[in-house]
Design a protein around this motif. Sequence first.
Motif, PDB file in Angstrom:
ATOM      1  N   TYR A   7       0.845  -1.189   0.000  1.00  0.00           N
ATOM      2  CA  TYR A   7       0.000   0.000   0.000  1.00  0.00           C
ATOM      3  C   TYR A   7       0.884   1.244   0.000  1.00  0.00           C
ATOM      4  CZ  TYR A   7      -3.322  -3.481   1.740  1.00  0.00           C
ATOM      5  OH  TYR A   7      -4.101  -4.606   1.901  1.00  0.00           O
ATOM      6  N   ALA A   9       1.121   5.772  -0.260  1.00  0.00           N
ATOM      7  CA  ALA A   9       0.547   7.116  -0.137  1.00  0.00           C
ATOM      8  C   ALA A   9      -0.732   7.108   0.715  1.00  0.00           C
ATOM      9  CB  ALA A   9       0.333   7.727  -1.518  1.00  0.00           C
ATOM     10  N   ARG A  10      -1.812   7.728   0.200  1.00  0.00           N
ATOM     11  CA  ARG A  10      -3.033   7.853   1.004  1.00  0.00           C
ATOM     12  C   ARG A  10      -3.672   6.494   1.307  1.00  0.00           C
ATOM     13  NH1 ARG A  10      -7.517   6.975  -1.639  1.00  0.00           N
ATOM     14  NH2 ARG A  10      -7.616   7.236  -3.885  1.00  0.00           N
ATOM     15  N   ARG A  12      -1.971   3.729   2.052  1.00  0.00           N
ATOM     16  CA  ARG A  12      -1.211   3.280   3.224  1.00  0.00           C
ATOM     17  C   ARG A  12      -1.657   4.030   4.473  1.00  0.00           C
ATOM     18  NH1 ARG A  12       4.027   4.888   2.051  1.00  0.00           N
ATOM     19  NH2 ARG A  12       3.455   6.843   3.004  1.00  0.00           N
ATOM     20  N   GLU A  13      -1.844   5.337   4.342  1.00  0.00           N
ATOM     21  CA  GLU A  13      -2.238   6.138   5.494  1.00  0.00           C
ATOM     22  C   GLU A  13      -3.612   5.738   6.018  1.00  0.00           C
ATOM     23  OE1 GLU A  13      -1.844  10.134   4.067  1.00  0.00           O
ATOM     24  OE2 GLU A  13       0.323   9.893   3.784  1.00  0.00           O
ATOM     25  N   ALA A  14      -4.555   5.475   5.130  1.00  0.00           N
ATOM     26  CA  ALA A  14      -5.913   5.096   5.553  1.00  0.00           C
ATOM     27  C   ALA A  14      -5.927   3.726   6.217  1.00  0.00           C
ATOM     28  CB  ALA A  14      -6.866   5.118   4.359  1.00  0.00           C
ATOM     29  N   GLU A  47     -12.279   3.186   3.568  1.00  0.00           N
ATOM     30  CA  GLU A  47     -11.868   4.563   3.289  1.00  0.00           C
ATOM     31  C   GLU A  47     -10.846   4.601   2.154  1.00  0.00           C
ATOM     32  OE1 GLU A  47      -9.262   8.090   5.387  1.00  0.00           O
ATOM     33  OE2 GLU A  47     -10.271   6.647   6.687  1.00  0.00           O
ATOM     34  N   ALA A  48      -9.845   3.739   2.218  1.00  0.00           N
ATOM     35  CA  ALA A  48      -8.765   3.722   1.227  1.00  0.00           C
ATOM     36  C   ALA A  48      -9.270   3.402  -0.173  1.00  0.00           C
ATOM     37  CB  ALA A  48      -7.697   2.709   1.635  1.00  0.00           C
ATOM     38  N   ARG A  54      -9.807   6.626  -8.381  1.00  0.00           N
ATOM     39  CA  ARG A  54      -8.528   7.201  -7.973  1.00  0.00           C
ATOM     40  C   ARG A  54      -7.603   6.142  -7.391  1.00  0.00           C
ATOM     41  NH1 ARG A  54      -7.577  12.120  -8.099  1.00  0.00           N
ATOM     42  NH2 ARG A  54      -6.275  12.138  -6.240  1.00  0.00           N
ATOM     43  N   PRO A  80      -2.654   5.548  -5.158  1.00  0.00           N
ATOM     44  CA  PRO A  80      -3.373   6.573  -5.919  1.00  0.00           C
ATOM     45  C   PRO A  80      -2.595   6.905  -7.189  1.00  0.00           C
ATOM     46  CG  PRO A  80      -2.263   7.552  -4.048  1.00  0.00           C
ATOM     47  CD  PRO A  80      -2.055   6.059  -3.948  1.00  0.00           C
TER      48      PRO A  80
END
Length: 85
Positions: A7, A9-10, A12-14, A47-48, A54, A80
């Motif tokens: 995962y 960027a975003r 991974r963060e989510a 969420e991810a 995207r 993304p």
Amino acid sequence: MAIEILYFARVREAIGRSRETVSPPADIVTVADLVDWLSARGGGYAEAFGDRARLRAAIDQAFVGADAAIAGAREIALFPPVTGG
């Protein structure tokens, strides 16, 4: 079949992690199926993967579309869209 999922960027963060090993059920045959299956875990996964438009994927370091088969994949990266400058 165990697959290493990466995962970035975003995504991974989510999710809260950069990688994991999963063994999806036999009826998970495409990248889109895998994303649906992961998203069903809820929480950060939902969420991810909420905006599928995207999301990009690579199987064994080659960019693929959502309809790409995952059979035989050792590694799938989900991230993304990437931009450069």
